[in-house]
Motif scaffolding. Structure first.
Motif, PDB file in Angstrom:
ATOM      1  N   LEU A  39      -3.540  34.120 -18.364  1.00 48.46           N
ATOM      2  CA  LEU A  39      -2.552  33.364 -19.134  1.00 48.46           C
ATOM      3  C   LEU A  39      -2.951  31.906 -19.345  1.00 48.46           C
ATOM      4  N   TYR A  40      -3.675  31.343 -18.372  1.00 47.53           N
ATOM      5  CA  TYR A  40      -3.967  29.906 -18.419  1.00 47.53           C
ATOM      6  C   TYR A  40      -5.473  29.626 -18.481  1.00 47.53           C
ATOM      7  N   LYS A  41      -6.231  30.521 -19.101  1.00 50.43           N
ATOM      8  CA  LYS A  41      -7.691  30.397 -19.114  1.00 50.43           C
ATOM      9  C   LYS A  41      -8.184  29.155 -19.848  1.00 50.43           C
ATOM     10  N   GLU A  42      -7.379  28.606 -20.735  1.00 48.69           N
ATOM     11  CA  GLU A  42      -7.813  27.426 -21.479  1.00 48.69           C
ATOM     12  C   GLU A  42      -7.530  26.114 -20.741  1.00 48.69           C
ATOM     13  N   PHE A  43      -6.965  26.207 -19.529  1.00 48.21           N
ATOM     14  CA  PHE A  43      -6.632  25.007 -18.763  1.00 48.21           C
ATOM     15  C   PHE A  43      -7.480  24.923 -17.492  1.00 48.21           C
ATOM     16  N   GLU A  44      -7.449  23.759 -16.870  1.00 49.43           N
ATOM     17  CA  GLU A  44      -8.142  23.546 -15.598  1.00 49.43           C
ATOM     18  C   GLU A  44      -7.350  24.222 -14.473  1.00 49.43           C
ATOM     19  N   ILE A  45      -8.016  25.105 -13.716  1.00 45.23           N
ATOM     20  CA  ILE A  45      -7.355  25.860 -12.646  1.00 45.23           C
ATOM     21  C   ILE A  45      -8.086  25.617 -11.335  1.00 45.23           C
ATOM     22  N   SER A  46      -7.336  25.329 -10.282  1.00 52.85           N
ATOM     23  CA  SER A  46      -7.925  25.154  -8.951  1.00 52.85           C
ATOM     24  C   SER A  46      -7.124  25.973  -7.942  1.00 52.85           C
ATOM     25  N   VAL A  47      -7.781  26.371  -6.837  1.00 52.13           N
ATOM     26  CA  VAL A  47      -7.165  27.216  -5.807  1.00 52.13           C
ATOM     27  C   VAL A  47      -7.037  26.417  -4.523  1.00 52.13           C
ATOM     28  N   HIS A  48      -5.900  26.541  -3.835  1.00 50.99           N
ATOM     29  CA  HIS A  48      -5.634  25.756  -2.633  1.00 50.99           C
ATOM     30  C   HIS A  48      -5.053  26.656  -1.542  1.00 50.99           C
ATOM     31  N   GLN A  49      -5.574  26.501  -0.333  1.00 48.80           N
ATOM     32  CA  GLN A  49      -5.109  27.279   0.814  1.00 48.80           C
ATOM     33  C   GLN A  49      -3.759  26.744   1.271  1.00 48.80           C
ATOM     34  N   THR A  50      -2.811  27.647   1.482  1.00 46.79           N
ATOM     35  CA  THR A  50      -1.474  27.250   1.938  1.00 46.79           C
ATOM     36  C   THR A  50      -0.997  28.222   3.002  1.00 46.79           C
ATOM     37  N   LYS A  51       0.054  27.823   3.677  1.00 48.82           N
ATOM     38  CA  LYS A  51       0.665  28.660   4.711  1.00 48.82           C
ATOM     39  C   LYS A  51       1.941  29.279   4.170  1.00 48.82           C
TER      40      LYS A  51
ATOM     41  N   LEU B 190       9.687  38.519 -14.202  1.00 44.22           N
ATOM     42  CA  LEU B 190       8.785  39.626 -14.430  1.00 44.22           C
ATOM     43  C   LEU B 190       7.552  39.183 -15.205  1.00 44.22           C
ATOM     44  N   GLU B 191       6.651  40.142 -15.463  1.00 42.16           N
ATOM     45  CA  GLU B 191       5.405  39.808 -16.163  1.00 42.16           C
ATOM     46  C   GLU B 191       5.682  39.211 -17.540  1.00 42.16           C
ATOM     47  N   LYS B 192       6.660  39.770 -18.251  1.00 40.49           N
ATOM     48  CA  LYS B 192       6.982  39.228 -19.575  1.00 40.49           C
ATOM     49  C   LYS B 192       7.493  37.791 -19.473  1.00 40.49           C
ATOM     50  N   ASP B 193       8.209  37.485 -18.374  1.00 39.84           N
ATOM     51  CA  ASP B 193       8.690  36.119 -18.164  1.00 39.84           C
ATOM     52  C   ASP B 193       7.524  35.168 -17.920  1.00 39.84           C
ATOM     53  N   GLN B 194       6.514  35.647 -17.159  1.00 39.91           N
ATOM     54  CA  GLN B 194       5.332  34.825 -16.918  1.00 39.91           C
ATOM     55  C   GLN B 194       4.619  34.524 -18.230  1.00 39.91           C
TER      56      GLN B 194
ATOM     57  N   HIS C   8      -3.463  35.138  -8.681  1.00 35.09           N
ATOM     58  CA  HIS C   8      -3.357  36.476  -9.250  1.00 35.09           C
ATOM     59  C   HIS C   8      -4.143  36.515 -10.563  1.00 35.09           C
ATOM     60  N   PRO C   9      -4.783  37.637 -10.885  1.00 37.25           N
ATOM     61  CA  PRO C   9      -5.573  37.724 -12.126  1.00 37.25           C
ATOM     62  C   PRO C   9      -4.790  37.366 -13.387  1.00 37.25           C
ATOM     63  N   LEU C  10      -3.497  37.693 -13.404  1.00 36.80           N
ATOM     64  CA  LEU C  10      -2.700  37.393 -14.584  1.00 36.80           C
ATOM     65  C   LEU C  10      -2.627  35.887 -14.838  1.00 36.80           C
ATOM     66  N   VAL C  11      -2.605  35.092 -13.774  1.00 35.32           N
ATOM     67  CA  VAL C  11      -2.565  33.632 -13.928  1.00 35.32           C
ATOM     68  C   VAL C  11      -3.807  33.150 -14.660  1.00 35.32           C
ATOM     69  N   TYR C  12      -4.963  33.677 -14.284  1.00 31.93           N
ATOM     70  CA  TYR C  12      -6.214  33.266 -14.931  1.00 31.93           C
ATOM     71  C   TYR C  12      -6.246  33.708 -16.393  1.00 31.93           C
TER      72      TYR C  12
ATOM     73  N   LYS D 186      -0.315  37.222   8.386  1.00 24.58           N
ATOM     74  CA  LYS D 186      -0.249  37.189   6.926  1.00 24.58           C
ATOM     75  C   LYS D 186       0.403  35.916   6.403  1.00 24.58           C
ATOM     76  N   ARG D 187       0.558  34.927   7.295  1.00 22.07           N
ATOM     77  CA  ARG D 187       1.220  33.698   6.862  1.00 22.07           C
ATOM     78  C   ARG D 187       0.239  32.689   6.282  1.00 22.07           C
ATOM     79  N   THR D 188      -0.765  33.171   5.614  1.00 25.37           N
ATOM     80  CA  THR D 188      -1.683  32.308   4.873  1.00 25.37           C
ATOM     81  C   THR D 188      -1.762  32.839   3.454  1.00 25.37           C
ATOM     82  N   GLY D 189      -2.072  31.962   2.552  1.00 26.39           N
ATOM     83  CA  GLY D 189      -2.159  32.388   1.158  1.00 26.39           C
ATOM     84  C   GLY D 189      -2.949  31.387   0.341  1.00 26.39           C
ATOM     85  N   GLU D 190      -3.050  31.675  -0.940  1.00 29.38           N
ATOM     86  CA  GLU D 190      -3.764  30.798  -1.860  1.00 29.38           C
ATOM     87  C   GLU D 190      -2.861  30.501  -3.048  1.00 29.38           C
ATOM     88  N   ASP D 191      -2.614  29.223  -3.251  1.00 27.89           N
ATOM     89  CA  ASP D 191      -1.834  28.788  -4.407  1.00 27.89           C
ATOM     90  C   ASP D 191      -2.780  28.314  -5.499  1.00 27.89           C
ATOM     91  N   VAL D 192      -2.451  28.657  -6.724  1.00 24.13           N
ATOM     92  CA  VAL D 192      -3.220  28.197  -7.868  1.00 24.13           C
ATOM     93  C   VAL D 192      -2.494  27.015  -8.497  1.00 24.13           C
TER      94      VAL D 192
END
Length: 631
Positions: free
Chosen positions: A246-258, A212-216, A240-244, A267-273
């Motif tokens: 929680l981890y705003k002080e680190f280097e974050i990149s986005v990658h296209q995945t299936k 859950l969110e508290k676990d994240q 997801h906005p929550l990822v940004y 809908k079998r495409t997505g973006e992994d952070v």
């Protein structure tokens, strides 16, 4: 340090994940490898899942874990009995009726090998390799209807077994694993259950436990802890906005995945952070900090090597770390232990000198006991018969006959106090009175030379004692912690703490570091001259020095090495002088054997008196005081 294997022999088979795994990282391997550290100590993956990165790297020193017991059982069986697993898998067939029969079996009724075979069979033949359970914890994914799934990949199972044989495989919560095993320079790959992009998302979870969110948020806190202790880490999650947040002080990149688990192909495409966590490179600040007003109540004396004037710097350094417990190995005047007590730390104080240990017993261990009027009536009772030991042994050496008689009276009345802490307070007040009454506060000479006529030398010892009682009483306070004072050998103490402060006797060819020689009278006073070897032939009536490895150059090096090794799991702060041996470079080299980071804070400092102060224009008491910091 280790890095991923690069060899490929004639019989070498590259291992691949044995499971189809929702959210598996096979398609992100190149991205992960390009962002991971080139070298590292251990590899730790606490959400192992399908283990795509783990099998790609084949790390020689690795720990993998997961909260899913069936998954961990599978990996353990592959490591220990891969042939038994293969035999069971060969009995299984891609048939819908057979599938539901196997799915219906309670895994608790099976052997470990049978459970592993069931887990692998269901994964290879179920719909999209999903792992999903109902509210009863029962696997409930439907049959996949594949024409020819590879249920038993014998060659790959042997390759996977080869890697897993040398791997620690644990069924555990990720936090327990990281807190027990993660160390500086380890590489941790974190692939937790993702934050769902929408309420209707099929891509919600693939373990038995919801995340859950508290676990994240708890995971993000753990990531920061890993960073602070010097670990490398990579973390994947959904875009997801929550990822940004929680981890705003680190280097974050986005990658296209299936995504292979959505029923709609569109809908079998997505973006992994990908979050990249580098070890925290701390730069120790050298700025001194203000101390609580309580510090003003500490009843100071002219104690050789006292760090009273350096307290702001010591706290300025220590405050940059998170810690709750402190071990002060060489407490001396007790002022550093008292300072840490004012900062609400739990303090364990130690010194090999009895009178130093008594100071910290009275003011650090003691949280509430003080001396009252009735106690003073007992202590100041002049009718008590005395043994005249001080009056006869030290006649004409340090104090007047009147003062010596006063000391003997206090000694004789002390056993009448039933409270040991009150006895410590009396002894501390008496010691302070003796030190303040004595010119330069030491007992290496006799007579009254160095008498500069100041007020401390004009008061009688009784007057000094009564003032000391007031000072000691006012210094007692409760910091809400169970503090402890010890009188022992620093080299054999087994107690540990989050932070260890070390202020040993400094060895220098310019002077000695014999505390017993300087303070033998007050040391004997606290011990009542029991268990000491008196040297009656000496003019000062001193007793034999306590053995210490810091009294000689050769043994001092070894002593520091042993201390740093013993307390290598603690933050280390070491006070040291520029005119001492081992040298600054030697000290850094010794500490670096046990601490990943070593820094030195230098403070210009003038001692209150030095052994060569008589040399006008060539005073040796201007030195640099070092604070070696190891973490």
């Amino acid at each position: 340090m280790q890095q991923q294997k690069l060899f490929e022999g004639k019989d070498y088979i590259k291992p691949r994940p044995v499971l189809k795994w929702a959210g598996g990282k096979t398609q992100m391997i190149d991205v992960l490898v390009s962002n991971m550290p080139k070298k590292f100590n251990k590899y730790i993956e606490p959400f192992i899942g399908g283990g795509a990165l783990f099998f790609e790297l084949e790390p020689e020193n690795a720990i993998i874990s997961d909260s899913n017991p069936e998954l961990i059982n599978l990996y353990k069986v592959i490591a220990k009995d891969v042939n038994g697993l293969i035999d069971k898998l060969k009995e299984m067939k891609n048939d819908e009726e057979f599938y539901y029969m196997i799915r219906a079996i309670d895994p608790k009724t099976l052997t470990d090998v049978e459970k592993a075979a069931r887990t692998l069979f269901l994964n290879r033949t179920c719909y999209n390799g999903l792992y999903r359970v109902n509210k009863k914890g029962e696997f409930n994914v439907p049959f996949g209807k594949y024409k020819n799934p590879k249920i038993c990949d014998e060659e790959n199972l042997h390759a996977v077994s080869r890697v897993l044989k040398n791997t620690k495989i644990i069924h555990s919560d990720y936090k327990d694993i990281l807190r027990e095993y993660a160390e500086p320079d380890d590489f941790i790959f974190l692939d937790p259950p993702y934050i769902p992009i929408s309420q209707n998302s099929d891509f919600k979870r693939y373990t038995k436990e919801q995340f859950l969110e508290k676990d994240q948020k708890e995971l993000a806190d753990e990531v920061k802890r890993l960073r602070d202790i010097g670990c490398h880490a990579l973390l994947t999650n959904s875009n997801h906005p929550l990822v940004y947040e929680l981890y705003k002080e680190f280097e974050i990149s986005v990658h296209q995945t299936k995504r292979n688990i959505n029923s709609k192909a569109s809908k079998r495409t997505g973006e992994d952070v990908l979050v990249k966590i580098e070890p925290y490179k701390r730069k120790i600040s050298t700025d001194p900090l203000e101390l609580p007003e309580q510090m003003d109540k500490f009843p100071s004396t002219r104690f050789m090597g006292s760090k009273e004037k350096l307290l702001n710097y010591i706290w300025g350094v220590a405050s940059q770390f998170e810690f709750e417990t402190v071990l002060d190995l060489f407490s001396g005047s007790g002022v550093v232990s008292y300072m840490f007590k004012t900062q609400n730390k739990q303090v364990l104080s130690n010194d090999y000198m009895a009178f130093s240990a008594n100071i910290t017993k009275a003011l650090v261990e003691n949280n509430h006991v003080t001396l009252n009027g009735k106690d003073l009536e007992i202590i100041l009772n002049e009718a008590t018969t005395t043994d005249n030991f001080v009056s006869e042994t030290f006649k004409g050496l340090y104090f007047s006959d009147e003062d010596n008689a006063f000391i003997d009276m206090i000694r004789s009345n002390l056993p009448m106090l039933e409270n040991d802490m009150k006895k410590s307070l009396v002894l501390m007040a008496l010691v302070r009175a003796c030190l303040k009454k004595r010119p330069r506060g030491i007992f290496t000479y006799t007579g009254n030379r160095y008498d500069d006529g100041r007020r401390d030398l004009t008061l009688t010892l009784k007057e000094q004692f009564l003032e000391a009682i007031e000072a000691v009483n006012s210094a007692v306070f409760d910091n809400g912690k169970e503090n402890l004072s010890c009188h022992g050998d620093s080299m054999t103490m087994e107690q540990q703490a989050d932070l260890v402060y070390i202020d040993p006797p400094y060895y220098s060819p310019l002077s000695d570091n014999e505390y017993v020689r300087r303070y033998h009278f007050v040391e004997g006073l606290v011990k009542d001259w029991q268990d000491v070897e008196m040297q009656w032939h000496t003019k000062t009536k001193k007793f034999k020095n306590y053995p210490t490895p810091f009294s000689k150059r050769a043994t001092a090096y070894e002593a520091f090495d042993k201390l740093f090794e013993r307390h290598q799991n603690s933050i280390l702060i070491v006070s040291y002088s520029s005119n001492s041996l081992p040298t600054k470079d030697d000290m850094m080299a010794i500490m670096k054997k046990y601490k990943r980071h070593v820094e030195v804070v230098s403070v210009d400092y003038k001692y209150s008196f030095a052994n060569q102060g008589h040399k006008v224009g060539n005073n040796k008491n201007d030195v640099e005081e070092y604070l070696f910091v190891g973490y």
